[in-house]
Scaffold this motif. Structure first.
Motif, mmCIF file in Angstrom:
data_model
loop_
_atom_site.group_PDB
_atom_site.id
_atom_site.type_symbol
_atom_site.label_atom_id
_atom_site.label_comp_id
_atom_site.label_asym_id
_atom_site.label_seq_id
_atom_site.Cartn_x
_atom_site.Cartn_y
_atom_site.Cartn_z
ATOM 1 N N GLY A 292 0.814 -1.208 0.000
ATOM 2 C CA GLY A 292 0.000 0.000 0.000
ATOM 3 C C GLY A 292 0.844 1.251 0.000
ATOM 4 O O GLY A 292 1.994 1.248 -0.442
ATOM 5 N N ALA A 293 0.284 2.332 0.503
ATOM 6 C CA ALA A 293 0.994 3.609 0.520
ATOM 7 C C ALA A 293 0.395 4.502 1.596
ATOM 8 O O ALA A 293 -0.725 4.269 2.073
ATOM 9 C CB ALA A 293 0.917 4.301 -0.839
ATOM 10 N N VAL A 294 1.157 5.500 1.994
ATOM 11 C CA VAL A 294 0.681 6.494 2.956
ATOM 12 C C VAL A 294 1.007 7.873 2.415
ATOM 13 O O VAL A 294 2.095 8.106 1.877
ATOM 14 C CB VAL A 294 1.320 6.281 4.354
ATOM 15 C CG1 VAL A 294 2.844 6.281 4.270
ATOM 16 C CG2 VAL A 294 0.835 7.341 5.335
ATOM 17 N N ILE A 295 0.048 8.789 2.533
ATOM 18 C CA ILE A 295 0.217 10.167 2.054
ATOM 19 C C ILE A 295 -0.073 11.119 3.210
ATOM 20 O O ILE A 295 -1.094 10.980 3.896
ATOM 21 C CB ILE A 295 -0.724 10.472 0.875
ATOM 22 C CG1 ILE A 295 -0.415 9.558 -0.307
ATOM 23 C CG2 ILE A 295 -0.604 11.925 0.452
ATOM 24 C CD1 ILE A 295 -1.353 9.762 -1.480
ATOM 25 N N ALA A 296 0.834 12.059 3.427
ATOM 26 C CA ALA A 296 0.644 13.071 4.471
ATOM 27 C C ALA A 296 0.128 14.349 3.835
ATOM 28 O O ALA A 296 0.639 14.789 2.798
ATOM 29 C CB ALA A 296 1.959 13.331 5.198
ATOM 30 N N LYS A 297 -0.894 14.923 4.456
ATOM 31 C CA LYS A 297 -1.464 16.186 3.966
ATOM 32 C C LYS A 297 -1.543 17.177 5.130
ATOM 33 O O LYS A 297 -2.613 17.429 5.682
ATOM 34 C CB LYS A 297 -2.851 15.962 3.369
ATOM 35 C CG LYS A 297 -2.829 15.121 2.088
ATOM 36 C CD LYS A 297 -4.219 15.009 1.478
ATOM 37 C CE LYS A 297 -4.181 14.273 0.150
ATOM 38 N NZ LYS A 297 -5.522 14.162 -0.474
ATOM 39 N N PRO A 298 -0.390 17.720 5.506
ATOM 40 C CA PRO A 298 -0.394 18.663 6.628
ATOM 41 C C PRO A 298 -0.857 20.043 6.205
ATOM 42 O O PRO A 298 -0.549 20.503 5.107
ATOM 43 C CB PRO A 298 1.076 18.688 7.053
ATOM 44 C CG PRO A 298 1.811 18.402 5.789
ATOM 45 C CD PRO A 298 0.939 17.491 4.963
ATOM 46 N N GLU A 299 -1.594 20.684 7.055
ATOM 47 C CA GLU A 299 -2.004 22.071 6.843
ATOM 48 C C GLU A 299 -1.723 22.834 8.130
ATOM 49 O O GLU A 299 -2.331 22.565 9.157
ATOM 50 C CB GLU A 299 -3.491 22.158 6.484
ATOM 51 C CG GLU A 299 -3.859 21.456 5.181
ATOM 52 C CD GLU A 299 -5.326 21.617 4.845
ATOM 53 O OE1 GLU A 299 -5.944 22.545 5.404
ATOM 54 O OE2 GLU A 299 -5.849 20.827 4.052
ATOM 55 N N VAL A 300 -0.773 23.753 8.042
ATOM 56 C CA VAL A 300 -0.366 24.496 9.226
ATOM 57 C C VAL A 300 -1.558 25.210 9.840
ATOM 58 O O VAL A 300 -2.340 25.858 9.140
ATOM 59 C CB VAL A 300 0.757 25.498 8.873
ATOM 60 C CG1 VAL A 300 1.159 26.301 10.095
ATOM 61 C CG2 VAL A 300 1.962 24.748 8.314
ATOM 62 N N LEU A 308 -4.012 6.333 4.510
ATOM 63 C CA LEU A 308 -3.397 5.035 4.327
ATOM 64 C C LEU A 308 -4.207 4.254 3.289
ATOM 65 O O LEU A 308 -5.434 4.140 3.419
ATOM 66 C CB LEU A 308 -3.342 4.245 5.648
ATOM 67 C CG LEU A 308 -2.202 4.581 6.611
ATOM 68 C CD1 LEU A 308 -2.274 6.028 7.079
ATOM 69 C CD2 LEU A 308 -2.236 3.642 7.809
ATOM 70 N N TYR A 309 -3.519 3.725 2.289
ATOM 71 C CA TYR A 309 -4.182 2.991 1.212
ATOM 72 C C TYR A 309 -3.841 1.503 1.314
ATOM 73 O O TYR A 309 -2.687 1.101 1.088
ATOM 74 C CB TYR A 309 -3.756 3.550 -0.140
ATOM 75 C CG TYR A 309 -4.283 4.944 -0.398
ATOM 76 C CD1 TYR A 309 -5.429 5.164 -1.127
ATOM 77 C CD2 TYR A 309 -3.621 6.055 0.125
ATOM 78 C CE1 TYR A 309 -5.928 6.459 -1.348
ATOM 79 C CE2 TYR A 309 -4.096 7.344 -0.083
ATOM 80 C CZ TYR A 309 -5.240 7.519 -0.825
ATOM 81 O OH TYR A 309 -5.722 8.795 -1.030
ATOM 82 N N PHE A 310 -4.834 0.696 1.679
ATOM 83 C CA PHE A 310 -4.659 -0.739 1.821
ATOM 84 C C PHE A 310 -5.227 -1.447 0.587
ATOM 85 O O PHE A 310 -6.438 -1.288 0.297
ATOM 86 C CB PHE A 310 -5.375 -1.260 3.068
ATOM 87 C CG PHE A 310 -4.820 -0.745 4.362
ATOM 88 C CD1 PHE A 310 -3.842 -1.437 5.056
ATOM 89 C CD2 PHE A 310 -5.283 0.453 4.916
ATOM 90 C CE1 PHE A 310 -3.345 -0.971 6.243
ATOM 91 C CE2 PHE A 310 -4.784 0.939 6.108
ATOM 92 C CZ PHE A 310 -3.799 0.214 6.782
#
Length: 313
Positions: A292-300, A308-310
């Motif tokens: 799978g994969a993980v993507i971070a989407k931070p917004e200050v 998380l993509y399973f």
């Protein structure tokens, strides 16, 4: 000159009469030869220019090849330097954290022999057990980061796992948790223990990001990721069927300058002693090892979101 019908058709050399006269056919032949000679000279000149251009291109190619070799050597040297820096950071951080845990374990075991009563002795033993558990988790996180942890994937319902985790870790998690779990969730093939550790790490990070309270949002959904979506979503996610698990908080978010480092081992924005810095790197390693994969989407100032993509089983 010999003139016939008003035009010159030849000449007679008075000193060498044996040469004779040139008629119109002879002049045409001479003209053709002269033209051919001129064309030959132009061709030779063009060949000479082409040869000069070839030599210039050959020299440029030599210089370019030399520059490429030098650049390749510099890139290889830079890669080795960065690799050694990464190894140094990894081993240094691990040694520091593990040494602290060993100090806690050995110190409490020494105090066991000096305890005045059974209750105090048990307290020291409990502290040693806790530190030993943290040391074991540190090793497990390190193995997950290096993608060498032996996973035992089974058919898993993420909704059930999430509900159980929230119930079992209620004291460790934020006070307010909102869950939006899709009813017809597809099963995934993952190691449930490793998946639980990954999710707990994200939840604890969310809790630490909201020291003054806030809401933790957990959402699951079935998605079909196609080729057209690959550029906008992530090049690391191949087209296919996934269960998307989203964990969001209302904390301070992640500073832009730290965005490229959040998945690095032992990188942390927490105070000294508050975290090992292996949590997110472990999540990344586990998700990659699981396909799978993980993507971070931070917004200050607006919290952080981790997706998380399973892959579905």
């Amino acid at each position: 000159p010999l003139v016939s019908h008003g035009r010159v058709v030849g000449v007679i050399d008075s000193e060498h009469p044996e040469i004779g006269a040139f008629d119109a056919a002879d002049l045409e032949v001479l003209t053709t030869v002269a033209a051919m000679t001129s064309a030959k000279l132009e061709l030779l000149a063009e060949v000479d220019r082409s040869h000069s251009q070839y030599l210039a291109l050959k020299e440029s190619h030599r210089q370019l090849s030399e520059e490429i070799q030098n650049r390749t050597a510099l890139e290889a040297e830079l890669f080795n330097v960065r690799k050694m820096e990464a190894v140094g950071q990894l081993t240094g951080g691990f040694a520091h954290d593990f040494n602290n845990l060993l100090t806690v374990i050995s110190g409490n075991l020494e105090f066991v022999g000096l305890a005045e009563n059974e209750a105090q002795r048990q307290e020291y033993l409990d502290e040693a057990r806790t530190a030993a558990g943290r040391a074991a988790k540190l090793i497990q996180d390190l193995l997950a980061f290096s993608q060498r942890m032996h996973l035992r994937p089974v058919r898993t319902n993420l909704n059930t796992m999430i509900t159980t985790i929230c119930a079992q870790n209620r004291q460790r998690l934020p006070g307010d948790i909102q869950m939006d779990l899709v009813e017809d969730i597809l099963p995934v093939q993952v190691d449930p223990t490793a998946a639980e550790i990954a999710l707990v790490n994200l939840m604890i990070n969310a809790r630490d990001a909201m020291p003054h309270g806030g809401t933790l949002y957990i959402k699951t959904e079935n998605i079909q990721h196609g080729v057209a979506d690959n550029e906008s979503l992530s090049k690391n996610i191949v087209p296919g069927s996934y269960v998307k698990l989203t964990v969001s908080d209302e904390g301070e978010g992640i500073p832009p300058e730290a965005l490229d480092q959040i998945f690095d081992p032992f990188f942390t924005t927490k105070p000294v002693g508050a975290g090992t810095g292996l949590g997110l790197s472990m999540v990344l390693g586990f998700m990659q090892q699981s396909g799978g994969a993980v993507i971070a989407k931070p917004e200050v100032s607006q919290g952080a979101t981790f997706e998380l993509y399973f892959p579905t089983s």
